[in-house]
Design a protein around this motif. Sequence first.
Motif, PDB file in Angstrom:
ATOM      1  N   VAL A   9     -58.804 -11.339  73.922  1.00 21.23           N
ATOM      2  CA  VAL A   9     -58.673 -10.883  72.542  1.00 21.23           C
ATOM      3  C   VAL A   9     -57.499 -11.556  71.837  1.00 21.23           C
ATOM      4  N   HIS A  10     -56.415 -11.815  72.568  1.00 21.00           N
ATOM      5  CA  HIS A  10     -55.219 -12.441  71.993  1.00 21.00           C
ATOM      6  C   HIS A  10     -54.970 -13.832  72.562  1.00 21.00           C
ATOM      7  N   GLY A  11     -55.940 -14.433  73.190  1.00 13.66           N
ATOM      8  CA  GLY A  11     -55.726 -15.685  73.906  1.00 13.66           C
ATOM      9  C   GLY A  11     -55.623 -15.366  75.393  1.00 13.66           C
ATOM     10  N   PHE A  21     -52.077 -14.917  70.413  1.00 10.89           N
ATOM     11  CA  PHE A  21     -52.501 -14.927  69.018  1.00 10.89           C
ATOM     12  C   PHE A  21     -52.731 -13.507  68.515  1.00 10.89           C
ATOM     13  N   PRO A  22     -52.769 -13.330  67.185  1.00  9.10           N
ATOM     14  CA  PRO A  22     -53.129 -12.020  66.632  1.00  9.10           C
ATOM     15  C   PRO A  22     -54.572 -11.677  67.002  1.00  9.10           C
ATOM     16  N   THR A  23     -54.932 -10.419  66.874  1.00  9.59           N
ATOM     17  CA  THR A  23     -56.325 -10.031  67.138  1.00  9.59           C
ATOM     18  C   THR A  23     -57.239 -10.710  66.125  1.00  9.59           C
ATOM     19  N   GLN A  24     -58.517 -10.785  66.458  1.00 10.64           N
ATOM     20  CA  GLN A  24     -59.475 -11.403  65.554  1.00 10.64           C
ATOM     21  C   GLN A  24     -59.566 -10.637  64.234  1.00 10.64           C
ATOM     22  N   LEU A  25     -59.406  -9.328  64.277  1.00 10.15           N
ATOM     23  CA  LEU A  25     -59.426  -8.549  63.046  1.00 10.15           C
ATOM     24  C   LEU A  25     -58.282  -8.979  62.133  1.00 10.15           C
ATOM     25  N   SER A  26     -57.104  -9.169  62.704  1.00 10.60           N
ATOM     26  CA  SER A  26     -55.961  -9.634  61.909  1.00 10.60           C
ATOM     27  C   SER A  26     -56.219 -11.025  61.341  1.00 10.60           C
ATOM     28  N   MET A  27     -56.779 -11.911  62.149  1.00 10.51           N
ATOM     29  CA  MET A  27     -57.054 -13.268  61.666  1.00 10.51           C
ATOM     30  C   MET A  27     -58.131 -13.260  60.590  1.00 10.51           C
ATOM     31  N   GLN A  55     -65.441 -17.932  81.613  1.00  7.45           N
ATOM     32  CA  GLN A  55     -65.958 -17.047  80.579  1.00  7.45           C
ATOM     33  C   GLN A  55     -64.808 -16.354  79.872  1.00  7.45           C
ATOM     34  N   THR A  56     -64.987 -16.091  78.583  1.00  8.34           N
ATOM     35  CA  THR A  56     -64.044 -15.238  77.880  1.00  8.34           C
ATOM     36  C   THR A  56     -64.817 -14.115  77.212  1.00  8.34           C
ATOM     37  N   PHE A  57     -64.220 -12.965  77.165  1.00  6.22           N
ATOM     38  CA  PHE A  57     -64.797 -11.815  76.484  1.00  6.22           C
ATOM     39  C   PHE A  57     -63.824 -11.459  75.376  1.00  6.22           C
ATOM     40  N   SER A  58     -64.313 -11.460  74.186  1.00  3.95           N
ATOM     41  CA  SER A  58     -63.454 -11.291  73.027  1.00  3.95           C
ATOM     42  C   SER A  58     -64.307 -10.776  71.880  1.00  3.95           C
ATOM     43  N   PRO A  59     -63.708 -10.115  70.908  1.00  5.09           N
ATOM     44  CA  PRO A  59     -64.504  -9.757  69.734  1.00  5.09           C
ATOM     45  C   PRO A  59     -65.124 -11.005  69.123  1.00  5.09           C
ATOM     46  N   VAL A  60     -66.279 -10.836  68.546  1.00  2.99           N
ATOM     47  CA  VAL A  60     -67.010 -11.952  67.967  1.00  2.99           C
ATOM     48  C   VAL A  60     -66.766 -11.988  66.464  1.00  2.99           C
ATOM     49  N   LEU A  61     -66.491 -13.149  65.959  1.00  3.02           N
ATOM     50  CA  LEU A  61     -66.330 -13.313  64.528  1.00  3.02           C
ATOM     51  C   LEU A  61     -67.674 -13.740  63.953  1.00  3.02           C
ATOM     52  N   ALA A  62     -68.185 -12.992  63.010  1.00  3.57           N
ATOM     53  CA  ALA A  62     -69.452 -13.331  62.384  1.00  3.57           C
ATOM     54  C   ALA A  62     -69.239 -13.453  60.891  1.00  3.57           C
ATOM     55  N   SER A  63     -69.512 -14.609  60.337  1.00  4.24           N
ATOM     56  CA  SER A  63     -69.402 -14.738  58.884  1.00  4.24           C
ATOM     57  C   SER A  63     -70.801 -14.620  58.312  1.00  4.24           C
ATOM     58  N   GLY A  64     -70.931 -13.935  57.251  1.00 11.31           N
ATOM     59  CA  GLY A  64     -72.242 -13.721  56.647  1.00 11.31           C
ATOM     60  C   GLY A  64     -72.322 -12.315  56.123  1.00 11.31           C
ATOM     61  N   GLY A  65     -73.491 -11.733  56.214  1.00 14.23           N
ATOM     62  CA  GLY A  65     -73.707 -10.404  55.667  1.00 14.23           C
ATOM     63  C   GLY A  65     -73.062  -9.311  56.486  1.00 14.23           C
ATOM     64  N   ILE A  66     -72.913  -8.166  55.906  1.00  8.54           N
ATOM     65  CA  ILE A  66     -72.377  -6.992  56.580  1.00  8.54           C
ATOM     66  C   ILE A  66     -73.485  -5.964  56.678  1.00  8.54           C
ATOM     67  N   PHE A  67     -73.683  -5.396  57.853  1.00  7.26           N
ATOM     68  CA  PHE A  67     -74.726  -4.399  58.056  1.00  7.26           C
ATOM     69  C   PHE A  67     -74.267  -3.082  57.465  1.00  7.26           C
ATOM     70  N   VAL A  68     -75.008  -2.615  56.495  1.00 13.53           N
ATOM     71  CA  VAL A  68     -74.679  -1.357  55.826  1.00 13.53           C
ATOM     72  C   VAL A  68     -75.913  -0.471  55.884  1.00 13.53           C
ATOM     73  N   GLY A  69     -75.773   0.685  56.522  1.00  9.68           N
ATOM     74  CA  GLY A  69     -76.930   1.563  56.635  1.00  9.68           C
ATOM     75  C   GLY A  69     -78.033   0.889  57.410  1.00  9.68           C
ATOM     76  N   ALA A  70     -79.178   0.738  56.792  1.00 10.38           N
ATOM     77  CA  ALA A  70     -80.329   0.157  57.487  1.00 10.38           C
ATOM     78  C   ALA A  70     -80.625  -1.267  57.053  1.00 10.38           C
ATOM     79  N   GLU A  71     -79.765  -1.889  56.239  1.00  9.19           N
ATOM     80  CA  GLU A  71     -80.058  -3.255  55.796  1.00  9.19           C
ATOM     81  C   GLU A  71     -78.801  -4.107  55.685  1.00  9.19           C
ATOM     82  N   TRP A  72     -79.029  -5.424  55.700  1.00 14.53           N
ATOM     83  CA  TRP A  72     -77.941  -6.380  55.587  1.00 14.53           C
ATOM     84  C   TRP A  72     -77.635  -6.645  54.123  1.00 14.53           C
ATOM     85  N   THR A  73     -76.349  -6.794  53.801  1.00 13.52           N
ATOM     86  CA  THR A  73     -75.973  -7.233  52.461  1.00 13.52           C
ATOM     87  C   THR A  73     -76.208  -8.734  52.386  1.00 13.52           C
ATOM     88  N   LYS A  74     -76.149  -9.292  51.210  1.00 15.09           N
ATOM     89  CA  LYS A  74     -76.331 -10.738  51.048  1.00 15.09           C
ATOM     90  C   LYS A  74     -75.176 -11.474  51.714  1.00 15.09           C
TER      91      LYS A  74
END
Length: 150
Positions: free
Chosen positions: A75-77, A87-93, A120-139
Amino acid sequence: MQAIKEIIKNMTLEQKAAQLVQIPYAQIGREKSEEWARRGVGSFLHVFGEDAKHLQKIAIESGAKIPLLFGIDAVHGHCLNRKATIFPTQLSMACAFDPELIKRVAQAAAKEISADGLHQTFSPVLASGGIFVGAEWTKPSVKIRIWRGS
């Protein structure tokens, strides 16, 4: 490919099942880890250096002779190596909204982690794009979403 098929054909059900298991080395210690390496476990978490080399030797000389994979929570390197960059957490970055910075951090962490023989590394995944809200993706947009996954 034929060699792989031959190895799998000659493996017992126990050996095949063991290949799907990842052992947390720090929680069970060296002796139990050696037992798991002899049983044909697929991978270990949080072990590198001489301990990893020792387990790899046992695995290659036992059972199906399949090499082990070694993983780490990163998570921090590479936090298990005192000489590695932290490094800072992915949320901070993500709050910087700078995908190029995040890419450079990930590359630096990967270089340090792989230098210690970890696969292998296990770390939070950074996803750029839509945000899942309720039952559908935003643009898709400049929004950045962080989610834990492995």
